[in-house]
Design a protein around this motif. Structure first.
Motif, short mmCIF file in Angstrom:
data_model
loop_
_atom_site.label_atom_id
_atom_site.label_comp_id
_atom_site.label_asym_id
_atom_site.label_seq_id
_atom_site.Cartn_x
_atom_site.Cartn_y
_atom_site.Cartn_z
N VAL A 26 0.87 -1.17 0.00
CA VAL A 26 0.00 0.00 0.00
C VAL A 26 0.91 1.22 0.00
N LEU A 27 0.54 2.22 -0.77
CA LEU A 27 1.26 3.49 -0.80
C LEU A 27 0.30 4.54 -0.28
N ALA A 28 0.69 5.27 0.76
CA ALA A 28 -0.19 6.27 1.38
C ALA A 28 0.60 7.55 1.63
N PRO A 29 -0.07 8.70 1.66
CA PRO A 29 0.65 9.94 1.97
C PRO A 29 1.22 9.90 3.38
N SER A 30 2.28 10.66 3.59
CA SER A 30 2.90 10.69 4.91
C SER A 30 2.35 11.81 5.79
N ALA A 31 1.66 12.76 5.21
CA ALA A 31 1.06 13.86 5.97
C ALA A 31 0.00 14.53 5.11
N GLN A 32 -0.86 15.29 5.75
CA GLN A 32 -1.90 16.00 5.01
C GLN A 32 -1.44 17.38 4.54
N TRP A 59 -1.58 2.90 10.16
CA TRP A 59 -0.50 1.95 9.88
C TRP A 59 0.29 1.66 11.15
N SER A 60 0.46 2.65 12.00
CA SER A 60 1.13 2.42 13.28
C SER A 60 0.33 1.45 14.13
N LEU A 61 -0.98 1.59 14.11
CA LEU A 61 -1.83 0.70 14.90
C LEU A 61 -1.74 -0.76 14.45
N THR A 62 -1.48 -0.99 13.17
CA THR A 62 -1.43 -2.36 12.67
C THR A 62 -0.11 -3.05 13.00
N GLY A 63 0.94 -2.27 13.24
CA GLY A 63 2.24 -2.87 13.50
C GLY A 63 2.90 -3.42 12.25
#
Length: 164
Positions: free
Chosen positions: A66-72, A104-108
């Motif tokens: 998955v590719l996601a932005p790092s900040a808004q 993503w942090s919550l998933t580990g």
């Protein structure tokens, strides 16, 4: 879950009033919210995190990464405590401007931050490359391939990379 962990880790700094006075308001806010949680609150949060993890695992049944932005938002002036508003929407906490990293942090799961370009004002932006459970090496390999293809380090090196 964040409040609970921060309250547990920070209560020794919070409980003595002299030490609490030296904490940033955001740290006090995090700790106080954590101290106010009940066992039922923590259990409900854990259940929600488990559901998130299951949903992400289903996502990885169809996708390798998955590719996601790092900040808004793009980087902001160091004198701005934190963005109070993004695109007309008020931010209710100091970390809303970067909440795209929270799930993503919550998933580990393994996550690698990578540069992707610059905005119209020349400020950098990045993305997160997220991999499956225990796919740390695959994430690093794809990140390396991306760097080899884009040469970001050579195009816009950080001061520490060029010996500074």
């Amino acid at each position: 879950m964040r409040w609970w962990g921060i309250a547990a880790a920070g209560q020794d700094f919070y409980r003595p009033k002299k030490r609490r006075a030296r904490l940033k308001p955001e740290a006090v806010w995090e700790i106080e919210n954590g101290l106010g949680l009940s066992g039922l609150d923590v259990s409900a949060a854990d259940t929600a995190r488990t559901a998130l993890y299951a949903a992400v695992q289903r996502l990885f049944e169809s996708y390798d990464f998955v590719l996601a932005p790092s900040a808004q938002v793009f980087p902001f002036d160091k004198n701005v405590h934190w963005p109070a508003e993004i695109d007309g929407r008020a931010m209710d906490t100091y970390h809303r401007w970067m909440e795209t990293v929270a799930c993503w942090s919550l998933t580990g799961l393994p996550v690698l931050g990578m540069p992707v370009g610059f905005g119209t004002q020349g400020l950098p932006m990045g993305v997160q490359l997220i991999g499956r459970h225990q796919a740390d090496l695959a994430v690093l390999q794809l990140g390396h391939a991306y760097e080899q293809a884009t040469h970001w380090v050579h195009r816009a090196p950080a001061p520490s990379v060029v010996g500074g």
